[in-house]
Motif scaffolding. Sequence first.
Motif, PDB file in Angstrom:
ATOM      1  N   GLY A  77      10.053   1.472 -12.184  1.00  0.00           N
ATOM      2  CA  GLY A  77       8.803   0.753 -11.977  1.00  0.00           C
ATOM      3  C   GLY A  77       8.845  -0.139 -10.747  1.00  0.00           C
ATOM      4  O   GLY A  77       7.853  -0.272 -10.024  1.00  0.00           O
ATOM      5  N   GLY A  78       9.977  -0.754 -10.478  1.00  0.00           N
ATOM      6  CA  GLY A  78      10.123  -1.588  -9.289  1.00  0.00           C
ATOM      7  C   GLY A  78       9.943  -0.780  -8.019  1.00  0.00           C
ATOM      8  O   GLY A  78       9.334  -1.249  -7.049  1.00  0.00           O
ATOM      9  N   PHE A  79      10.417   0.435  -8.022  1.00  0.00           N
ATOM     10  CA  PHE A  79      10.260   1.294  -6.853  1.00  0.00           C
ATOM     11  C   PHE A  79       8.828   1.766  -6.709  1.00  0.00           C
ATOM     12  O   PHE A  79       8.320   1.920  -5.594  1.00  0.00           O
ATOM     13  CB  PHE A  79      11.227   2.475  -6.921  1.00  0.00           C
ATOM     14  CG  PHE A  79      12.655   2.054  -6.761  1.00  0.00           C
ATOM     15  CD1 PHE A  79      13.194   1.826  -5.502  1.00  0.00           C
ATOM     16  CD2 PHE A  79      13.454   1.839  -7.871  1.00  0.00           C
ATOM     17  CE1 PHE A  79      14.502   1.417  -5.346  1.00  0.00           C
ATOM     18  CE2 PHE A  79      14.763   1.420  -7.728  1.00  0.00           C
ATOM     19  CZ  PHE A  79      15.295   1.201  -6.460  1.00  0.00           C
ATOM     20  N   ALA A  80       8.165   1.982  -7.818  1.00  0.00           N
ATOM     21  CA  ALA A  80       6.749   2.377  -7.763  1.00  0.00           C
ATOM     22  C   ALA A  80       5.932   1.275  -7.104  1.00  0.00           C
ATOM     23  O   ALA A  80       5.067   1.542  -6.265  1.00  0.00           O
ATOM     24  CB  ALA A  80       6.227   2.682  -9.161  1.00  0.00           C
ATOM     25  N   TRP A  83       6.614   1.367  -3.322  1.00  0.00           N
ATOM     26  CA  TRP A  83       5.912   2.436  -2.618  1.00  0.00           C
ATOM     27  C   TRP A  83       4.417   2.185  -2.581  1.00  0.00           C
ATOM     28  O   TRP A  83       3.759   2.454  -1.582  1.00  0.00           O
ATOM     29  CB  TRP A  83       6.229   3.791  -3.247  1.00  0.00           C
ATOM     30  CG  TRP A  83       7.590   4.256  -2.828  1.00  0.00           C
ATOM     31  CD1 TRP A  83       8.695   4.360  -3.600  1.00  0.00           C
ATOM     32  CD2 TRP A  83       7.997   4.630  -1.507  1.00  0.00           C
ATOM     33  NE1 TRP A  83       9.760   4.774  -2.846  1.00  0.00           N
ATOM     34  CE2 TRP A  83       9.354   4.947  -1.559  1.00  0.00           C
ATOM     35  CE3 TRP A  83       7.333   4.717  -0.286  1.00  0.00           C
ATOM     36  CZ2 TRP A  83      10.075   5.357  -0.444  1.00  0.00           C
ATOM     37  CZ3 TRP A  83       8.044   5.130   0.836  1.00  0.00           C
ATOM     38  CH2 TRP A  83       9.394   5.437   0.747  1.00  0.00           C
ATOM     39  N   SER A  84       3.877   1.632  -3.645  1.00  0.00           N
ATOM     40  CA  SER A  84       2.454   1.327  -3.665  1.00  0.00           C
ATOM     41  C   SER A  84       2.113   0.296  -2.587  1.00  0.00           C
ATOM     42  O   SER A  84       1.148   0.458  -1.842  1.00  0.00           O
ATOM     43  CB  SER A  84       2.054   0.798  -5.043  1.00  0.00           C
ATOM     44  OG  SER A  84       0.687   0.480  -5.058  1.00  0.00           O
ATOM     45  N   GLU A  85       2.920  -0.737  -2.494  1.00  0.00           N
ATOM     46  CA  GLU A  85       2.705  -1.761  -1.466  1.00  0.00           C
ATOM     47  C   GLU A  85       2.887  -1.172  -0.066  1.00  0.00           C
ATOM     48  O   GLU A  85       2.132  -1.486   0.849  1.00  0.00           O
ATOM     49  CB  GLU A  85       3.642  -2.940  -1.689  1.00  0.00           C
ATOM     50  CG  GLU A  85       3.306  -3.746  -2.924  1.00  0.00           C
ATOM     51  CD  GLU A  85       4.383  -4.757  -3.293  1.00  0.00           C
ATOM     52  OE1 GLU A  85       5.381  -4.889  -2.546  1.00  0.00           O
ATOM     53  OE2 GLU A  85       4.234  -5.422  -4.341  1.00  0.00           O
ATOM     54  N   SER A  86       3.864  -0.293   0.084  1.00  0.00           N
ATOM     55  CA  SER A  86       4.096   0.339   1.387  1.00  0.00           C
ATOM     56  C   SER A  86       2.911   1.200   1.794  1.00  0.00           C
ATOM     57  O   SER A  86       2.477   1.170   2.945  1.00  0.00           O
ATOM     58  CB  SER A  86       5.366   1.202   1.348  1.00  0.00           C
ATOM     59  OG  SER A  86       6.493   0.397   1.143  1.00  0.00           O
ATOM     60  N   PHE A  87       2.369   1.948   0.858  1.00  0.00           N
ATOM     61  CA  PHE A  87       1.205   2.778   1.163  1.00  0.00           C
ATOM     62  C   PHE A  87      -0.021   1.926   1.455  1.00  0.00           C
ATOM     63  O   PHE A  87      -0.838   2.272   2.301  1.00  0.00           O
ATOM     64  CB  PHE A  87       0.926   3.777   0.035  1.00  0.00           C
ATOM     65  CG  PHE A  87       1.907   4.925   0.010  1.00  0.00           C
ATOM     66  CD1 PHE A  87       2.142   5.693   1.148  1.00  0.00           C
ATOM     67  CD2 PHE A  87       2.598   5.243  -1.151  1.00  0.00           C
ATOM     68  CE1 PHE A  87       3.045   6.752   1.134  1.00  0.00           C
ATOM     69  CE2 PHE A  87       3.497   6.295  -1.169  1.00  0.00           C
ATOM     70  CZ  PHE A  87       3.720   7.043  -0.027  1.00  0.00           C
ATOM     71  N   ASP A  88      -0.148   0.799   0.747  1.00  0.00           N
ATOM     72  CA  ASP A  88      -1.263  -0.113   1.035  1.00  0.00           C
ATOM     73  C   ASP A  88      -1.159  -0.642   2.465  1.00  0.00           C
ATOM     74  O   ASP A  88      -2.164  -0.708   3.184  1.00  0.00           O
ATOM     75  CB  ASP A  88      -1.285  -1.284   0.054  1.00  0.00           C
ATOM     76  CG  ASP A  88      -1.693  -0.872  -1.353  1.00  0.00           C
ATOM     77  OD1 ASP A  88      -2.232   0.252  -1.515  1.00  0.00           O
ATOM     78  OD2 ASP A  88      -1.469  -1.672  -2.281  1.00  0.00           O
ATOM     79  N   ARG A  89       0.049  -1.010   2.893  1.00  0.00           N
ATOM     80  CA  ARG A  89       0.247  -1.497   4.269  1.00  0.00           C
ATOM     81  C   ARG A  89      -0.048  -0.394   5.276  1.00  0.00           C
ATOM     82  O   ARG A  89      -0.665  -0.633   6.313  1.00  0.00           O
ATOM     83  CB  ARG A  89       1.669  -2.028   4.449  1.00  0.00           C
ATOM     84  CG  ARG A  89       1.913  -3.370   3.774  1.00  0.00           C
ATOM     85  CD  ARG A  89       3.222  -4.012   4.192  1.00  0.00           C
ATOM     86  NE  ARG A  89       4.383  -3.171   3.979  1.00  0.00           N
ATOM     87  CZ  ARG A  89       5.108  -3.139   2.864  1.00  0.00           C
ATOM     88  NH1 ARG A  89       4.780  -3.906   1.852  1.00  0.00           N
ATOM     89  NH2 ARG A  89       6.146  -2.356   2.757  1.00  0.00           N
ATOM     90  N   LEU A  90       0.372   0.822   4.978  1.00  0.00           N
ATOM     91  CA  LEU A  90       0.112   1.950   5.863  1.00  0.00           C
ATOM     92  C   LEU A  90      -1.385   2.205   5.975  1.00  0.00           C
ATOM     93  O   LEU A  90      -1.907   2.438   7.073  1.00  0.00           O
ATOM     94  CB  LEU A  90       0.834   3.206   5.366  1.00  0.00           C
ATOM     95  CG  LEU A  90       0.611   4.488   6.172  1.00  0.00           C
ATOM     96  CD1 LEU A  90       1.084   4.312   7.615  1.00  0.00           C
ATOM     97  CD2 LEU A  90       1.317   5.653   5.504  1.00  0.00           C
ATOM     98  N   GLU A  91      -2.080   2.155   4.854  1.00  0.00           N
ATOM     99  CA  GLU A  91      -3.525   2.366   4.859  1.00  0.00           C
ATOM    100  C   GLU A  91      -4.226   1.312   5.720  1.00  0.00           C
ATOM    101  O   GLU A  91      -5.120   1.631   6.502  1.00  0.00           O
ATOM    102  CB  GLU A  91      -4.060   2.316   3.428  1.00  0.00           C
ATOM    103  CG  GLU A  91      -5.539   2.613   3.322  1.00  0.00           C
ATOM    104  CD  GLU A  91      -6.023   2.582   1.882  1.00  0.00           C
ATOM    105  OE1 GLU A  91      -7.186   2.942   1.667  1.00  0.00           O
ATOM    106  OE2 GLU A  91      -5.251   2.202   0.978  1.00  0.00           O
ATOM    107  N   GLU A  92      -3.800   0.067   5.601  1.00  0.00           N
ATOM    108  CA  GLU A  92      -4.383  -1.012   6.417  1.00  0.00           C
ATOM    109  C   GLU A  92      -4.109  -0.775   7.900  1.00  0.00           C
ATOM    110  O   GLU A  92      -4.981  -0.943   8.741  1.00  0.00           O
ATOM    111  CB  GLU A  92      -3.821  -2.368   5.975  1.00  0.00           C
ATOM    112  CG  GLU A  92      -4.358  -3.544   6.755  1.00  0.00           C
ATOM    113  CD  GLU A  92      -5.870  -3.716   6.630  1.00  0.00           C
ATOM    114  OE1 GLU A  92      -6.472  -4.210   7.607  1.00  0.00           O
ATOM    115  OE2 GLU A  92      -6.440  -3.361   5.583  1.00  0.00           O
ATOM    116  N   TYR A  93      -2.906  -0.340   8.223  1.00  0.00           N
ATOM    117  CA  TYR A  93      -2.544  -0.059   9.609  1.00  0.00           C
ATOM    118  C   TYR A  93      -3.409   1.069  10.178  1.00  0.00           C
ATOM    119  O   TYR A  93      -3.905   0.977  11.301  1.00  0.00           O
ATOM    120  CB  TYR A  93      -1.054   0.302   9.682  1.00  0.00           C
ATOM    121  CG  TYR A  93      -0.599   0.699  11.063  1.00  0.00           C
ATOM    122  CD1 TYR A  93      -0.504  -0.240  12.087  1.00  0.00           C
ATOM    123  CD2 TYR A  93      -0.248   2.009  11.345  1.00  0.00           C
ATOM    124  CE1 TYR A  93      -0.088   0.113  13.364  1.00  0.00           C
ATOM    125  CE2 TYR A  93       0.172   2.380  12.620  1.00  0.00           C
ATOM    126  CZ  TYR A  93       0.254   1.427  13.611  1.00  0.00           C
ATOM    127  OH  TYR A  93       0.668   1.791  14.871  1.00  0.00           O
TER     128      TYR A  93
END
Length: 107
Positions: A77-80, A83-93
């Motif tokens: 769950g910690g890794f999920a 990755w969710s936060e990483s994808f959110d940052r990528l989407e914003e970028y």
Amino acid sequence: MFNAIAEPQRRRILALLLTGERAATEIADTLALAASPTSKHLRVLREVGLVRVREQGRQRYYALDAHGLREVHEWTGGFARFWSESFDRLEEYVRELQQTKGGDADG
């Protein structure tokens, strides 16, 4: 527990058991494994609490043990979240890049 699920054949067994209880012979046949290795894999999974066994006559039936999977779920769950936060940052970028490109095209 994590060593148990690191082995690919054991993960295949767990995936098969997602659909419900199966006889040991059915598991071996479905996954095209010999009886002896299947038995060893099932023993390891049972010992770490990922499957439970029910005996009926000479046959053994195996099923997933959801309680045993809790530790794995909590750890992953910690890794999920990561990755969710990483994808959110990528989407914003990507949005920022699109806005910058759109601004350059207009001006």
